[in-house]
Design a protein around this motif. Structure first.
Motif, PDB file in Angstrom:
ATOM      1  N   ASP A 115       0.846  -1.201   0.000  1.00  0.00           N
ATOM      2  CA  ASP A 115       0.000   0.000   0.000  1.00  0.00           C
ATOM      3  C   ASP A 115       0.885   1.255   0.000  1.00  0.00           C
ATOM      4  O   ASP A 115       1.631   1.493   0.957  1.00  0.00           O
ATOM      5  CB  ASP A 115      -0.894   0.004   1.239  1.00  0.00           C
ATOM      6  CG  ASP A 115      -1.912   1.132   1.220  1.00  0.00           C
ATOM      7  OD1 ASP A 115      -1.854   1.968   0.298  1.00  0.00           O
ATOM      8  OD2 ASP A 115      -2.746   1.185   2.138  1.00  0.00           O
ATOM      9  N   PRO A 116       0.847   2.054  -1.072  1.00  0.00           N
ATOM     10  CA  PRO A 116       1.698   3.246  -1.139  1.00  0.00           C
ATOM     11  C   PRO A 116       1.369   4.286  -0.074  1.00  0.00           C
ATOM     12  O   PRO A 116       2.205   5.146   0.232  1.00  0.00           O
ATOM     13  CB  PRO A 116       1.445   3.790  -2.552  1.00  0.00           C
ATOM     14  CG  PRO A 116       0.123   3.240  -2.948  1.00  0.00           C
ATOM     15  CD  PRO A 116       0.015   1.908  -2.280  1.00  0.00           C
ATOM     16  N   THR A 117       0.153   4.212   0.498  1.00  0.00           N
ATOM     17  CA  THR A 117      -0.218   5.162   1.546  1.00  0.00           C
ATOM     18  C   THR A 117       0.710   5.028   2.752  1.00  0.00           C
ATOM     19  O   THR A 117       1.076   6.029   3.395  1.00  0.00           O
ATOM     20  CB  THR A 117      -1.668   4.926   1.990  1.00  0.00           C
ATOM     21  OG1 THR A 117      -2.527   4.994   0.856  1.00  0.00           O
ATOM     22  CG2 THR A 117      -2.092   5.969   3.007  1.00  0.00           C
ATOM     23  N   LEU A 118       1.089   3.812   3.071  1.00  0.00           N
ATOM     24  CA  LEU A 118       1.987   3.587   4.201  1.00  0.00           C
ATOM     25  C   LEU A 118       3.342   4.263   3.967  1.00  0.00           C
ATOM     26  O   LEU A 118       3.920   4.855   4.885  1.00  0.00           O
ATOM     27  CB  LEU A 118       2.183   2.086   4.426  1.00  0.00           C
ATOM     28  CG  LEU A 118       0.923   1.280   4.747  1.00  0.00           C
ATOM     29  CD1 LEU A 118       1.251  -0.201   4.816  1.00  0.00           C
ATOM     30  CD2 LEU A 118       0.326   1.759   6.067  1.00  0.00           C
ATOM     31  N   GLU A 119       3.832   4.171   2.747  1.00  0.00           N
ATOM     32  CA  GLU A 119       5.108   4.808   2.421  1.00  0.00           C
ATOM     33  C   GLU A 119       4.979   6.329   2.461  1.00  0.00           C
ATOM     34  O   GLU A 119       5.890   7.033   2.922  1.00  0.00           O
ATOM     35  CB  GLU A 119       5.581   4.347   1.043  1.00  0.00           C
ATOM     36  CG  GLU A 119       5.831   2.838   0.971  1.00  0.00           C
ATOM     37  CD  GLU A 119       6.144   2.369  -0.438  1.00  0.00           C
ATOM     38  OE1 GLU A 119       5.816   3.113  -1.393  1.00  0.00           O
ATOM     39  OE2 GLU A 119       6.712   1.275  -0.595  1.00  0.00           O
ATOM     40  N   ASP A 120       3.844   6.846   1.969  1.00  0.00           N
ATOM     41  CA  ASP A 120       3.634   8.296   1.966  1.00  0.00           C
ATOM     42  C   ASP A 120       3.570   8.846   3.393  1.00  0.00           C
ATOM     43  O   ASP A 120       4.113   9.923   3.682  1.00  0.00           O
ATOM     44  CB  ASP A 120       2.333   8.641   1.218  1.00  0.00           C
ATOM     45  CG  ASP A 120       2.434   8.344  -0.270  1.00  0.00           C
ATOM     46  OD1 ASP A 120       3.573   8.279  -0.778  1.00  0.00           O
ATOM     47  OD2 ASP A 120       1.382   8.161  -0.910  1.00  0.00           O
ATOM     48  N   PHE A 130      15.263   5.142   1.513  1.00  0.00           N
ATOM     49  CA  PHE A 130      16.006   3.924   1.832  1.00  0.00           C
ATOM     50  C   PHE A 130      15.500   3.317   3.137  1.00  0.00           C
ATOM     51  O   PHE A 130      15.318   2.104   3.242  1.00  0.00           O
ATOM     52  CB  PHE A 130      17.497   4.222   1.922  1.00  0.00           C
ATOM     53  CG  PHE A 130      18.350   3.021   2.192  1.00  0.00           C
ATOM     54  CD1 PHE A 130      18.520   2.042   1.228  1.00  0.00           C
ATOM     55  CD2 PHE A 130      18.976   2.852   3.425  1.00  0.00           C
ATOM     56  CE1 PHE A 130      19.300   0.923   1.469  1.00  0.00           C
ATOM     57  CE2 PHE A 130      19.762   1.738   3.682  1.00  0.00           C
ATOM     58  CZ  PHE A 130      19.923   0.771   2.703  1.00  0.00           C
ATOM     59  N   ASN A 131      15.262   4.168   4.118  1.00  0.00           N
ATOM     60  CA  ASN A 131      14.756   3.692   5.404  1.00  0.00           C
ATOM     61  C   ASN A 131      13.358   3.124   5.264  1.00  0.00           C
ATOM     62  O   ASN A 131      13.025   2.104   5.873  1.00  0.00           O
ATOM     63  CB  ASN A 131      14.764   4.844   6.415  1.00  0.00           C
ATOM     64  CG  ASN A 131      14.336   4.403   7.802  1.00  0.00           C
ATOM     65  OD1 ASN A 131      13.155   4.386   8.123  1.00  0.00           O
ATOM     66  ND2 ASN A 131      15.314   4.041   8.631  1.00  0.00           N
ATOM     67  N   ILE A 132      12.530   3.772   4.449  1.00  0.00           N
ATOM     68  CA  ILE A 132      11.165   3.283   4.214  1.00  0.00           C
ATOM     69  C   ILE A 132      11.204   1.916   3.551  1.00  0.00           C
ATOM     70  O   ILE A 132      10.442   1.009   3.899  1.00  0.00           O
ATOM     71  CB  ILE A 132      10.379   4.289   3.342  1.00  0.00           C
ATOM     72  CG1 ILE A 132      10.129   5.578   4.127  1.00  0.00           C
ATOM     73  CG2 ILE A 132       9.066   3.687   2.867  1.00  0.00           C
ATOM     74  CD1 ILE A 132       9.561   6.693   3.286  1.00  0.00           C
ATOM     75  N   PHE A 133      12.114   1.754   2.593  1.00  0.00           N
ATOM     76  CA  PHE A 133      12.217   0.476   1.891  1.00  0.00           C
ATOM     77  C   PHE A 133      12.614  -0.645   2.854  1.00  0.00           C
ATOM     78  O   PHE A 133      12.036  -1.739   2.823  1.00  0.00           O
ATOM     79  CB  PHE A 133      13.244   0.590   0.762  1.00  0.00           C
ATOM     80  CG  PHE A 133      13.505  -0.702   0.051  1.00  0.00           C
ATOM     81  CD1 PHE A 133      12.584  -1.206  -0.855  1.00  0.00           C
ATOM     82  CD2 PHE A 133      14.670  -1.421   0.284  1.00  0.00           C
ATOM     83  CE1 PHE A 133      12.813  -2.407  -1.501  1.00  0.00           C
ATOM     84  CE2 PHE A 133      14.907  -2.621  -0.362  1.00  0.00           C
ATOM     85  CZ  PHE A 133      13.978  -3.115  -1.262  1.00  0.00           C
ATOM     86  N   LEU A 134      13.593  -0.362   3.715  1.00  0.00           N
ATOM     87  CA  LEU A 134      14.093  -1.401   4.618  1.00  0.00           C
ATOM     88  C   LEU A 134      13.120  -1.732   5.743  1.00  0.00           C
ATOM     89  O   LEU A 134      13.021  -2.889   6.162  1.00  0.00           O
ATOM     90  CB  LEU A 134      15.439  -0.966   5.220  1.00  0.00           C
ATOM     91  CG  LEU A 134      16.661  -1.007   4.314  1.00  0.00           C
ATOM     92  CD1 LEU A 134      17.903  -0.599   5.087  1.00  0.00           C
ATOM     93  CD2 LEU A 134      16.855  -2.387   3.700  1.00  0.00           C
ATOM     94  N   THR A 135      12.411  -0.732   6.237  1.00  0.00           N
ATOM     95  CA  THR A 135      11.587  -0.949   7.434  1.00  0.00           C
ATOM     96  C   THR A 135      10.090  -1.131   7.143  1.00  0.00           C
ATOM     97  O   THR A 135       9.359  -1.626   8.004  1.00  0.00           O
ATOM     98  CB  THR A 135      11.742   0.240   8.406  1.00  0.00           C
ATOM     99  OG1 THR A 135      11.321   1.451   7.744  1.00  0.00           O
ATOM    100  CG2 THR A 135      13.188   0.384   8.844  1.00  0.00           C
ATOM    101  N   ILE A 136       9.645  -0.753   5.940  1.00  0.00           N
ATOM    102  CA  ILE A 136       8.218  -0.867   5.624  1.00  0.00           C
ATOM    103  C   ILE A 136       7.981  -1.743   4.390  1.00  0.00           C
ATOM    104  O   ILE A 136       7.339  -2.789   4.463  1.00  0.00           O
ATOM    105  CB  ILE A 136       7.590   0.526   5.415  1.00  0.00           C
ATOM    106  CG1 ILE A 136       7.675   1.350   6.699  1.00  0.00           C
ATOM    107  CG2 ILE A 136       6.135   0.385   4.961  1.00  0.00           C
ATOM    108  CD1 ILE A 136       7.151   2.759   6.571  1.00  0.00           C
ATOM    109  N   SER A 137       8.512  -1.318   3.251  1.00  0.00           N
ATOM    110  CA  SER A 137       8.209  -1.999   1.988  1.00  0.00           C
ATOM    111  C   SER A 137       8.712  -3.432   1.963  1.00  0.00           C
ATOM    112  O   SER A 137       7.952  -4.366   1.662  1.00  0.00           O
ATOM    113  CB  SER A 137       8.813  -1.210   0.818  1.00  0.00           C
ATOM    114  OG  SER A 137       8.375   0.122   0.822  1.00  0.00           O
ATOM    115  N   LEU A 138       9.990  -3.619   2.274  1.00  0.00           N
ATOM    116  CA  LEU A 138      10.569  -4.960   2.200  1.00  0.00           C
ATOM    117  C   LEU A 138       9.952  -5.927   3.211  1.00  0.00           C
ATOM    118  O   LEU A 138       9.625  -7.067   2.849  1.00  0.00           O
ATOM    119  CB  LEU A 138      12.087  -4.876   2.365  1.00  0.00           C
ATOM    120  CG  LEU A 138      12.880  -6.147   2.024  1.00  0.00           C
ATOM    121  CD1 LEU A 138      12.610  -6.567   0.589  1.00  0.00           C
ATOM    122  CD2 LEU A 138      14.365  -5.914   2.240  1.00  0.00           C
ATOM    123  N   PRO A 139       9.755  -5.525   4.481  1.00  0.00           N
ATOM    124  CA  PRO A 139       9.089  -6.452   5.416  1.00  0.00           C
ATOM    125  C   PRO A 139       7.682  -6.847   4.984  1.00  0.00           C
ATOM    126  O   PRO A 139       7.267  -7.992   5.194  1.00  0.00           O
ATOM    127  CB  PRO A 139       9.068  -5.657   6.731  1.00  0.00           C
ATOM    128  CG  PRO A 139      10.226  -4.732   6.631  1.00  0.00           C
ATOM    129  CD  PRO A 139      10.281  -4.341   5.189  1.00  0.00           C
TER     130      PRO A 139
END
Length: 221
Positions: A115-120, A130-139
Motif C-alpha cells: 500500500d503506497p499510503t503507508l510509504e507516503d 532507503f529507510n522506508i524500503f528497509l523498514t516498511i516496503s521490504l518487510p
C-alpha cells in the motif's frame, strides 16, 4: 556412494551461493523496477528478464567470454590470483544469473502490492526512501521475496547449460548433480542417473508445493 554424494553436496553449495548472489542483486533491481518510470523501467525489465529467454548455453558463453583470462576483467582477476572459470565459484555465478529473474519478478510483484499510503505517511514523518524500503516496503513484501528465493534455489539446483560452459565437468570440483546425470547417461550408468534425477525431481516438487502453500496463505490475508 561418493559418485552420488559429492555432486549432490556440490549442487547444494552452488545453489545456496547462487541464491544469495541473486538475492543481493535481485532485490535492489526489483525495487528499481517497481518505480513508475515507465520507459526506463521497461528497458531495465527487458534486460533483467533476458536470462529467461536466452538459452543457458548462450548465457554461459557470455560469462565464459567475460570471466575468461582473455577478457580485460578476467585478466585483472587472474593477476589478483582469482580464477572463476572452471571452478565451483564460476558455477555459482552462472546459476545466479539464471536464477536472477525469478527473484526480480517475485519481489517486484510483492513490492508493487504494498500500500503506497503507508510509504507516503512515513515520508511525512521525515523518513528517507532507503529507510522506508528497509523498514516498511521490504518487510511487507517478505512472502514474495521468500517465494522468489525458493524458486531461485530450485532453478540454481537444476542448472545445467550455463554451468557446464563456465565451470566444465570436473568430477569432485565442478560436476554438479545435473551434470553428473548427463555424465551417467553418457557412460550408460542408468541406475545412477535414475537415482540422481529422482532426487532433483523430489526436491523440485517439495519446493513448488511450499511456494504454492505460501501463495495460498497470502491470498487468504
Amino acid at each position: 556412494m561418493n559418485s552420488f554424494l559429492i555432486p549432490l553436496l556440490l549442487s547444494i553449495r552452488v545453489a545456496s551461493v547462487a541464491t544469495l548472489l541473486a538475492l543481493a542483486l535481485g532485490i535492489p533491481a526489483a525495487a528499481a523496477l517497481s518505480r513508475k518510470h515507465r520507459l526506463i523501467s521497461n528497458i531495465l525489465d527487458a534486460v533483467a528478464n533476458l536470462p529467461l529467454v536466452l538459452p543457458p548455453t548462450v548465457l554461459g558463453y557470455y560469462l565464459l567470454v567475460f570471466l575468461g583470462t582473455r577478457s580485460p576483467f578476467g585478466a585483472i582477476l587472474e593477476n589478483m590470483g582469482i580464477r572463476l572459470t572452471f571452478t565451483w565459484y564460476g558455477a555459482s555465478i552462472a546459476a545466479a544469473l539464471v536464477a536472477f529473474p525469478l527473484i526480480v519478478q517475485s519481489t517486484r510483484a510483492a513490492l508493487e502490492a504494498v500500500d503506497p499510503t503507508l510509504e507516503d505517511v512515513a515520508r511525512t514523518l521525515g523518513r528517507s526512501n532507503f529507510n522506508i524500503f528497509l523498514t516498511i516496503s521490504l518487510p511487507l513484501a517478505w512472502q514474495g521475496v521468500l517465494a522468489g528465493t525458493m524458486l531461485a534455489f530450485s532453478r540454481a539446483l537444476g542448472e545445467f547449460g550455463a554451468t557446464l560452459l563456465v565451470a566444465g565437468n570436473i568430477p569432485g570440483s565442478t560436476q554438479t548433480l545435473p551434470i553428473a546425470i548427463y555424465d551417467a547417461v553418457q557412460s550408460g550408468n542408468q541406475d545412477l542417473a535414475n537415482s540422481m534425477a529422482l532426487i532433483l525431481t523430489i526436491t523440485a516438487i517439495i519446493l513448488l508445493f511450499l511456494i504454492r502453500r505460501l501463495a495460498q496463505g497470502v491470498n487468504r490475508q
